[in-house]
Scaffold this motif. Structure first.
Motif, mmCIF file in Angstrom:
data_model
loop_
_atom_site.group_PDB
_atom_site.id
_atom_site.type_symbol
_atom_site.label_atom_id
_atom_site.label_comp_id
_atom_site.label_asym_id
_atom_site.label_seq_id
_atom_site.Cartn_x
_atom_site.Cartn_y
_atom_site.Cartn_z
ATOM 1 N N ILE A 45 -0.406 1.213 10.928
ATOM 2 C CA ILE A 45 0.684 1.093 9.954
ATOM 3 C C ILE A 45 0.180 1.467 8.566
ATOM 4 C CG2 ILE A 45 2.345 -0.472 8.894
ATOM 5 C CD1 ILE A 45 2.943 0.076 11.809
ATOM 6 N N LEU A 46 -0.989 0.962 8.213
ATOM 7 C CA LEU A 46 -1.551 1.218 6.884
ATOM 8 C C LEU A 46 -1.944 2.676 6.699
ATOM 9 C CD1 LEU A 46 -3.695 -2.019 6.592
ATOM 10 C CD2 LEU A 46 -1.719 -1.443 5.183
ATOM 11 N N SER A 47 -2.313 3.350 7.769
ATOM 12 C CA SER A 47 -2.719 4.754 7.666
ATOM 13 C C SER A 47 -1.533 5.692 7.564
ATOM 14 C CB SER A 47 -3.565 5.146 8.885
ATOM 15 O OG SER A 47 -2.756 5.200 10.057
ATOM 16 N N GLY A 48 -0.356 5.183 7.904
ATOM 17 C CA GLY A 48 0.828 6.033 7.900
ATOM 18 C C GLY A 48 1.066 6.728 9.231
ATOM 19 N N ARG A 49 0.179 6.523 10.191
ATOM 20 C CA ARG A 49 0.330 7.174 11.490
ATOM 21 C C ARG A 49 1.557 6.648 12.229
ATOM 22 N NH1 ARG A 49 -0.569 6.207 16.684
ATOM 23 N NH2 ARG A 49 -1.090 7.957 18.060
ATOM 24 N N THR A 50 1.844 5.361 12.077
ATOM 25 C CA THR A 50 2.976 4.734 12.751
ATOM 26 C C THR A 50 3.914 4.135 11.715
ATOM 27 O OG1 THR A 50 1.609 4.196 14.671
ATOM 28 C CG2 THR A 50 3.662 2.959 14.406
ATOM 29 N N GLN A 51 5.195 4.394 11.878
ATOM 30 C CA GLN A 51 6.194 3.827 10.972
ATOM 31 C C GLN A 51 6.700 2.506 11.549
ATOM 32 O OE1 GLN A 51 9.609 6.300 10.309
ATOM 33 N NE2 GLN A 51 10.505 4.934 8.796
ATOM 34 N N VAL A 91 6.935 -10.461 3.668
ATOM 35 C CA VAL A 91 6.425 -9.554 4.690
ATOM 36 C C VAL A 91 5.092 -9.016 4.195
ATOM 37 C CG1 VAL A 91 6.780 -7.406 5.973
ATOM 38 C CG2 VAL A 91 8.734 -8.888 5.467
ATOM 39 N N ARG A 92 4.090 -9.077 5.051
ATOM 40 C CA ARG A 92 2.748 -8.634 4.656
ATOM 41 C C ARG A 92 2.166 -7.718 5.736
ATOM 42 N NH1 ARG A 92 -1.423 -13.229 2.630
ATOM 43 N NH2 ARG A 92 0.496 -13.799 1.525
ATOM 44 N N VAL A 93 1.471 -6.667 5.315
ATOM 45 C CA VAL A 93 0.817 -5.743 6.245
ATOM 46 C C VAL A 93 -0.680 -5.794 5.992
ATOM 47 C CG1 VAL A 93 0.704 -3.372 7.114
ATOM 48 C CG2 VAL A 93 2.834 -4.225 6.110
ATOM 49 N N ILE A 94 -1.451 -6.025 7.062
ATOM 50 C CA ILE A 94 -2.907 -6.136 6.909
ATOM 51 C C ILE A 94 -3.606 -5.335 8.007
ATOM 52 C CG2 ILE A 94 -2.817 -8.391 5.776
ATOM 53 C CD1 ILE A 94 -3.602 -9.648 8.443
ATOM 54 N N PRO A 95 -4.882 -4.985 7.794
ATOM 55 C CA PRO A 95 -5.622 -4.202 8.787
ATOM 56 C C PRO A 95 -6.156 -5.071 9.921
ATOM 57 C CG PRO A 95 -7.027 -4.644 6.918
ATOM 58 C CD PRO A 95 -5.672 -5.208 6.564
#
Length: 253
Positions: free
Chosen positions: A16-22, A43-47
């Motif tokens: 998600i963070l790389s932009g590969r998957t939306q 909402v939080r996005v983490i590696p």
């Protein structure tokens, strides 16, 4: 009036963070929570980094009534969500015997150590089963752990949903105008928001072909207040010489 439960979503995954998957899971979960009267507040996005996952889970599960996570419960080396949830709760990460038996029976010789990871959960976890996947998600405490693949996540959420608490449903009303500019309505919209402090009022520019516009959206649990706020927003749009249209604008072609 009963206070609406609160929730957060934690999206876990380098893809998600790389932009590969939306990510499309947030929209689905947010809408379903609103229907149950659960306030999605963060909402939080983490590696896929263990310390980050453990820290975020502990912070968010303490801050909100419930936490939903998506991603990182597959069979590969970077699917570390399950073991991190165990670490966050301070419990062993161990094979869930019933899930292990079901998966082994269904897969036979294909059931290897990698696949057994998907039957391994924090001690005390309750599986979230669904028809879309043999491997379940799980709940532990107020944390609900689901797959990142949208069709599986949606099926898991549907299975989990009846057990979730309910509050007053969060309704929405909207009006939009083609050719409307945000700058022309900013002051008036602020005044409407002041008059309806319990309503979340927002403006959202959009473009359809060569023409742009603005949608005004009111959200909250007090339906009469929403409708009154949208009526005033409708008058505000009309005062700009623009024809107001009830509802949100149609999707872009």
């Amino acid at each position: 009036m009963t206070k609406n439960p609160t929730a957060a979503i934690l999206i876990i995954g380098n893809e998600i963070l790389s932009g590969r998957t939306q990510d499309i899971n947030v929209q689905f979960i947010a809408r379903r929570l609103a229907e149950r009267g659960i306030l999605l507040t963060e909402v939080r996005v983490i590696p896929d980094v263990a310390a980050r996952i453990v820290g975020a889970v502990n912070e968010l599960r303490a801050a909100y009534d419930m936490l939903f996570t998506t991603g990182g419960i597959g069979p590969t080396h970077d699917d570390i969500t399950s073991e991190c949830i165990a670490a966050a709760f301070g419990v062993p990460w161990e094979v869930h015997e019933e899930t292990d038996r079901i998966m082994h029976a269904a897969m036979g010789e294909r059931y290897n150590a990698a696949r057994q990871r998907m039957a391994t959960m924090p001690r005390g976890a309750v599986p979230i089963t669904c028809e879309a996947s043999l491997a379940p998600g799980f709940s532990v405490g107020n944390v609900h752990v689901m797959a990142g693949v949208p069709r599986i996540m949606q099926a898991q959420f549907a299975s989990l949903e009846p057990s979730l608490p309910q509050g007053t449903p969060i309704a929405m009303r909207a009006v939009h105008g083609m050719g409307l500019l945000e700058g022309g309505i900013a002051a008036g919209l602020g005044e409407i928001q002041d008059r309806f402090a319990g309503t979340d009022l927002g403006s959202y520019p959009f473009r359809r072909g060569e023409v742009g516009g603005v949608a005004i959206v009111a959200k909250g649990t007090d339906v009469p207040a929403l409708e009154a706020a949208i009526m005033q927003a409708t008058a505000l749009i009309a005062a700009q010489g623009v024809t107001p249209v009830q509802g949100e604008p149609p999707p872009a072609a």
